[in-house]
Design a protein around this motif. Structure first.
Motif, short mmCIF file in Angstrom:
data_model
loop_
_atom_site.label_atom_id
_atom_site.label_comp_id
_atom_site.label_asym_id
_atom_site.label_seq_id
_atom_site.Cartn_x
_atom_site.Cartn_y
_atom_site.Cartn_z
N SER A 22 0.84 -1.19 0.00
CA SER A 22 0.00 0.00 0.00
C SER A 22 0.87 1.23 0.00
N PRO A 23 0.40 2.33 -0.59
CA PRO A 23 1.17 3.56 -0.52
C PRO A 23 1.30 4.06 0.92
N TYR A 24 2.43 4.67 1.22
CA TYR A 24 2.61 5.33 2.50
C TYR A 24 1.45 6.31 2.70
N PRO A 25 0.79 6.30 3.86
CA PRO A 25 -0.47 7.04 4.00
C PRO A 25 -0.36 8.55 3.98
N PHE A 26 0.87 9.10 4.18
CA PHE A 26 1.01 10.56 4.26
C PHE A 26 2.06 11.05 3.26
N PRO A 27 1.74 11.07 1.96
CA PRO A 27 2.71 11.57 0.98
C PRO A 27 3.04 13.03 1.23
N GLU A 28 4.25 13.41 0.87
CA GLU A 28 4.68 14.80 1.05
C GLU A 28 3.87 15.73 0.15
N GLY A 56 -13.48 3.04 -1.09
CA GLY A 56 -13.49 2.59 0.29
C GLY A 56 -13.32 1.10 0.48
N ARG A 57 -13.39 0.35 -0.64
CA ARG A 57 -13.33 -1.11 -0.53
C ARG A 57 -12.24 -1.74 -1.40
N LYS A 58 -11.58 -0.94 -2.23
CA LYS A 58 -10.62 -1.52 -3.16
C LYS A 58 -9.27 -1.78 -2.48
N ARG A 59 -8.48 -2.57 -3.10
CA ARG A 59 -7.13 -2.87 -2.64
C ARG A 59 -6.14 -2.29 -3.64
N TYR A 60 -5.10 -1.65 -3.12
CA TYR A 60 -4.07 -1.08 -4.00
C TYR A 60 -3.21 -2.21 -4.57
N PRO A 64 12.50 6.05 -2.61
CA PRO A 64 12.65 6.59 -3.96
C PRO A 64 11.86 5.83 -5.01
N ASP A 65 11.51 4.57 -4.74
CA ASP A 65 10.71 3.82 -5.69
C ASP A 65 9.22 4.10 -5.52
N GLY A 66 8.85 4.81 -4.46
CA GLY A 66 7.46 5.18 -4.24
C GLY A 66 6.62 4.01 -3.73
N CYS A 67 5.51 4.37 -3.12
CA CYS A 67 4.48 3.40 -2.76
C CYS A 67 5.00 2.28 -1.88
N GLN A 68 5.91 2.56 -1.00
CA GLN A 68 6.38 1.57 -0.06
C GLN A 68 6.01 2.02 1.36
#
Length: 351
Positions: free
Chosen positions: A14-20, A312-316, A343-347
């Motif tokens: 899942s993406p990190y919940p608080f992107p810059e 609200g129900r999907k999975r990344y 740097p690769d994003g979404c971690q």
């Protein structure tokens, strides 16, 4: 070829919940009306107030003296443009510095953590920096022209989601037909990326039917400018009527699970509609744009709620199995990588 057995975990990153980036806090009108706001924003408790010179302050919600919560729910208040702690009466000016106490000289080390802010069309945004770093880029510096435009309409909704998912809608043109019923959707030009700014455009011509009989539809041209994942500015020109509208779509993480999506709309004064449009020609000119704006915000909220059921129900999925009609999904995700700590994003998390 290795296959995933039925019931086995799918791609769960899942993406990190608080992107810059810059994220919406509140409207100036809301702050001035309430005097003091307390809320959860980007996983942090914050307070928001306005001093007597009109400067908005967004600050951490706990007093550096003995940790009291400074929100109005805990007894915090604003007096003379200063935030007053409910526990011992320490007073803080809009820069965060403690400038007075009832009992002694204020300690110079007593200072609130404050967030840098920007204001656009009366909407207040604050910078969320990874590791607390300073702003790396800015929202558009020029205020949108307000001449001949209606006042804004604002609506908010909360749901389980992530700002990358909501912003991805700007390049996911296939869902516009399947979820929202738009017809004849076509990409106009290429998606362009310039640092934190992503631009895209598309057109559509929804067919309108009355009693099963097709009648003249509409001709919509849409330009989207996303600046980070918390700010999307959508300009729409309905060419058959010659009507211009604006939409800000502002996705703000609340606590790492919920996001608050704020919609802000404006309509340009409709002087001479090219054709009849919902009886606008019979209304006095000053009433046209405000009335259309009421309908516009209702339609936008309806569209968001159609998406919200899915968001609200999907999975990344970091490795989606795409088809040719999916357009610029992976280009968009490459753009998103810059807003994450990895740097690769979404971690940085699992479902």
């Amino acid at each position: 070829m290795q296959q995933t057995r039925p019931g086995a975990p799918a791609d769960r990153q899942s993406p990190y919940p608080f992107p810059e980036g810059w994220y919406f806090v509140a409207s100036r009108r809301e702050v001035e009306r309430a005097k003091l706001l307390g809320k959860t924003w980007m996983g942090e408790e914050i307070v928001v107030w306005c001093d007597e010179q009109g400067k908005i302050c967004v600050a951490a919600a706990h007093c550096p003296h003995l940790g009291s919560n400074l929100s109005p729910e805990a007894g915090g208040r604003v007096r003379g443009g200063r935030l007053v702690c409910p526990f011992h009466g320490f007073e803080f000016e809009s820069g965060g510095q403690c400038v007075a106490t009832p009992f002694a000289a204020p300690p110079r080390s007593a200072r609130l953590g404050v967030y840098e802010t920007q204001e656009i069309a009366g909407q207040i945004f604050a910078w969320w920096g990874l590791g607390g770093r300073e702003p790396q880029w800015r929202l558009p510096a020029e205020e949108p022209d307000q001449d001949d435009w209606s006042g804004v309409e604002i609506r908010k909704t909360r749901f389980r989601g992530h700002p990358q998912e909501t912003t991805e809608n700007a390049v996911d043109l296939a869902h516009l037909t399947y979820v929202h019923g738009f017809d004849n959707v076509e990409q106009v030009g290429d998606v362009s990326v310039d640092g934190p700014v992503l631009r895209t455009a598309f057109s559509f011509k929804p067919d309108v039917h009355y009693a099963g009989v097709p009648v003249r539809g509409y001709d919509m041209f849409v330009k989207v400018t996303a600046v980070g994942l918390g700010y999307s500015f959508v300009e729409v020109h309905e060419r058959s009527v010659d009507m211009e509208t604006r939409l800000w779509t502002l996705a703000t993480p609340v606590d790492g699970t919920l996001i608050e999506l704020t919609l802000v709309t404006q309509v340009r004064e409709i002087r001479r509609p090219k054709r009849r449009f919902a009886g606008l020609g019979f209304l006095p000119r000053p009433l046209r744009a405000p009335l259309v704006n009421k309908f516009l915000i209702a339609e936008q909220l309806h569209g968001v709620r159609q998406d919200q059921v899915i968001w609200g129900r999907k999975r990344y999925l970091s490795r989606p199995r795409l088809c040719r009609s999916d357009g610029e999904i992976m280009a968009f995700r490459a753009y998103c990588a810059q807003f994450y700590p990895d740097p690769d994003g979404c971690q940085g998390g699992t479902d």
